[in-house]
Write an enzyme that holds these catalytic residues in place. Structure first.
Site, PDB file in Angstrom:
ATOM      1  CG  ASP A   1      62.017   1.077  80.351  1.00  0.00           C
ATOM      2  OD1 ASP A   1      60.878   1.638  80.043  1.00  0.00           O
ATOM      3  OD2 ASP A   1      62.349   1.074  81.184  1.00  0.00           O
TER       4      ASP A   1
ATOM      5  CG  ASN B   1      61.160   5.849  74.539  1.00  0.00           C
ATOM      6  OD1 ASN B   1      62.080   5.955  74.390  1.00  0.00           O
ATOM      7  ND2 ASN B   1      60.236   5.252  73.671  1.00  0.00           N
TER       8      ASN B   1
ATOM      9  NE  ARG C   1      54.494   8.168  79.953  1.00  0.00           N
ATOM     10  CZ  ARG C   1      55.489   7.283  80.371  1.00  0.00           C
ATOM     11  NH1 ARG C   1      56.314   7.505  81.497  1.00  0.00           N
ATOM     12  NH2 ARG C   1      55.650   6.056  79.928  1.00  0.00           N
TER      13      ARG C   1
ATOM     14  CG  HIS D   1      56.404   7.020  73.759  1.00  0.00           C
ATOM     15  ND1 HIS D   1      57.182   6.068  74.293  1.00  0.00           N
ATOM     16  CD2 HIS D   1      55.498   7.568  74.505  1.00  0.00           C
ATOM     17  CE1 HIS D   1      56.554   5.771  75.311  1.00  0.00           C
ATOM     18  NE2 HIS D   1      55.392   6.614  75.500  1.00  0.00           N
TER      19      HIS D   1
ATOM     20  NE  ARG E   1      53.513   2.146  79.363  1.00  0.00           N
ATOM     21  CZ  ARG E   1      54.624   2.477  79.361  1.00  0.00           C
ATOM     22  NH1 ARG E   1      55.028   3.555  78.338  1.00  0.00           N
ATOM     23  NH2 ARG E   1      55.541   1.931  79.781  1.00  0.00           N
TER      24      ARG E   1
ATOM     25  CG  LEU F   1      68.703  -5.996  60.663  1.00  0.00           C
ATOM     26  CD1 LEU F   1      69.429  -6.558  61.656  1.00  0.00           C
ATOM     27  CD2 LEU F   1      68.688  -4.412  61.009  1.00  0.00           C
TER      28      LEU F   1
ATOM     29  NE  ARG G   1      63.881  -2.360  81.505  1.00  0.00           N
ATOM     30  CZ  ARG G   1      62.843  -2.899  81.638  1.00  0.00           C
ATOM     31  NH1 ARG G   1      62.498  -4.227  81.705  1.00  0.00           N
ATOM     32  NH2 ARG G   1      61.653  -1.888  82.016  1.00  0.00           N
TER      33      ARG G   1
ATOM     34  CB  SER H   1      59.327  -5.864  81.483  1.00  0.00           C
ATOM     35  OG  SER H   1      59.968  -4.858  82.621  1.00  0.00           O
TER      36      SER H   1
HETATM   37  C1  IPE Z   1      59.023  -2.775  78.869  1.00  0.00           C
HETATM   38  O1  IPE Z   1      59.016  -1.494  79.601  1.00  0.00           O
HETATM   39  C2  IPE Z   1      58.284  -2.758  77.561  1.00  0.00           C
HETATM   40  C3  IPE Z   1      58.790  -2.019  76.550  1.00  0.00           C
HETATM   41  C4  IPE Z   1      60.059  -1.354  76.297  1.00  0.00           C
HETATM   42  C5  IPE Z   1      57.946  -2.097  75.280  1.00  0.00           C
HETATM   43  P1  IPE Z   1      57.742  -0.995  80.457  1.00  0.00           P
HETATM   44  O2  IPE Z   1      58.184   0.213  81.068  1.00  0.00           O
HETATM   45  O3  IPE Z   1      56.644  -1.353  80.154  1.00  0.00           O
HETATM   46  O4  IPE Z   1      58.451  -2.136  81.869  1.00  0.00           O
HETATM   47  P2  IPE Z   1      57.986  -1.926  83.429  1.00  0.00           P
HETATM   48  O5  IPE Z   1      56.454  -1.806  83.501  1.00  0.00           O
HETATM   49  O6  IPE Z   1      58.754  -0.579  83.874  1.00  0.00           O
HETATM   50  O7  IPE Z   1      58.363  -3.155  83.921  1.00  0.00           O
HETATM   51  C1  IPE Z   2      59.432   2.280  76.623  1.00  0.00           C
HETATM   52  O1  IPE Z   2      59.422   3.505  77.356  1.00  0.00           O
HETATM   53  C2  IPE Z   2      58.558   2.289  75.629  1.00  0.00           C
HETATM   54  C3  IPE Z   2      57.212   1.603  75.619  1.00  0.00           C
HETATM   55  C4  IPE Z   2      56.969   1.071  76.653  1.00  0.00           C
HETATM   56  C5  IPE Z   2      56.171   1.832  74.672  1.00  0.00           C
HETATM   57  P1  IPE Z   2      58.537   3.851  78.715  1.00  0.00           P
HETATM   58  O2  IPE Z   2      57.388   4.587  78.191  1.00  0.00           O
HETATM   59  O3  IPE Z   2      58.322   2.991  79.496  1.00  0.00           O
HETATM   60  O4  IPE Z   2      59.235   5.062  79.344  1.00  0.00           O
HETATM   61  P2  IPE Z   2      59.648   4.985  81.023  1.00  0.00           P
HETATM   62  O5  IPE Z   2      59.874   3.808  81.395  1.00  0.00           O
HETATM   63  O6  IPE Z   2      58.162   5.678  81.286  1.00  0.00           O
HETATM   64  O7  IPE Z   2      60.298   6.266  81.285  1.00  0.00           O
HETATM   65 MG    MG Z   3      59.386   1.987  81.107  1.00  0.00          MG
END
Ligand code: IPE
Ligand code: IPE
Ligand code: MG
Length: 224
Positions: free
Chosen positions: A12, A14, A25, A29, A63, A122, A172, A180
């Site tokens: 989480d 990115n 954003r 990624h 999203r 792996l 995490r 999540s």
């Molecule tokens: C969890 O991250 C899902 C992934 C890392 C793929 P999210 O960013 O979607 O989680 P929430 O919405 O903040 O709980």
């Molecule tokens: C996690 O990073 C990756 C995915 C859910 C694909 P986020 O995109 O949720 O990044 P933040 O939490 O918004 O910074």
């Molecule tokens: Mg996130």
């Protein structure tokens, strides 16, 4: 000392990294993918057998379309460019989650799984369109259809992670302390580490530090 067979990661942060450093954003990624490659390498060095990576949740469909498309394009180019290399390194790819994507992505995922199926070093479980609640409902329905007993063994058997030992360690990144909808059944006894760094900033050193801490934890499993 504990041994670490299976590490699960909620990658989480990115988006926040991207906004902070590149004003986008999506570029976060892209950067996050570099961390994925580093952590794969480091997992092999640490002799980890299973690495489960949360890449896209059942809730992430909320999203904006532009971000979703960017993520799947990134996945596509990663697989097209890297699957042979992963295969050479004896890495097996398994998708966990419901494969309900575009035809092109579905074909690519199936092909990548098939190509690496026999690999042993792996196993990467890539969680895509993954949600733990939907996985459990799916398992309960399979139990009903197959008319078998509801017990721990059968529930585990009908999850996407069937035949994979439960994670020893859940990490995490991104400073949020929640699950999540990730592996709710499988992490019943996992050691959980919440890491402040955003995923693109997370590196081998951070990973090794967590693994070192894990080695020295007294795991009771209810015993004393
Ligand atoms: C969890 O991250 C899902 C992934 C890392 C793929 P999210 O960013 O979607 O989680 P929430 O919405 O903040 O709980
Ligand atoms: C996690 O990073 C990756 C995915 C859910 C694909 P986020 O995109 O949720 O990044 P933040 O939490 O918004 O910074
Ligand atoms: Mg996130």
């Amino acid at each position: 000392m504990n041994s670490v067979k299976h590490v699960a990661i909620i990658m989480d942060g990115n988006g926040r990294w991207g906004i902070k450093n590149k004003k986008s954003r999506n570029l976060g990624h892209k950067e996050g993918l570099k961390t994925v490659e580093k952590i794969i390498k480091s997992s092999i060095k640490n002799k980890i057998r299973y690495l489960t990576l949360y890449a896209f949740s059942t809730e992430n469909w909320k999203r904006p379309k532009k971000e979703i498309n960017f993520l799947f394009n990134l996945l596509e180019s990663f697989l097209v460019n890297k699957i042979s290399e992963l295969n050479k390194q004896n890495i097996k790819l398994k998708i966990i989650g419901k494969k309900k994507f575009s035809k092109k992505i579905n074909i690519l995922l199936n092909k990548s799984e098939k190509q690496t199926f026999k690999n042993k070093k792996l196993q990467i479980n890539l969680a895509l369109n993954y949600g733990s609640k939907s996985e459990l409902i799916n398992a309960f329905n399979l139990i009903k259809i197959n008319k078998v007993k509801i017990n721990e063994k059968n529930i585990s058997k009908y999850l996407f992670t069937s035949n994979i030992p439960d994670p020893d360690l859940l990490i995490r990144t991104g400073s949020t302390q929640r699950l999540s909808n990730f592996l709710l059944w499988q992490i019943a006894y996992s050691e959980i580490f919440f890491e402040k760094k955003l995923w693109p900033d997370f590196n081998e050193n951070d990973y090794n530090k967590i693994i070192d801490k894990f080695y020295n934890i007294k795991r009771n499993f209810g015993n004393i």
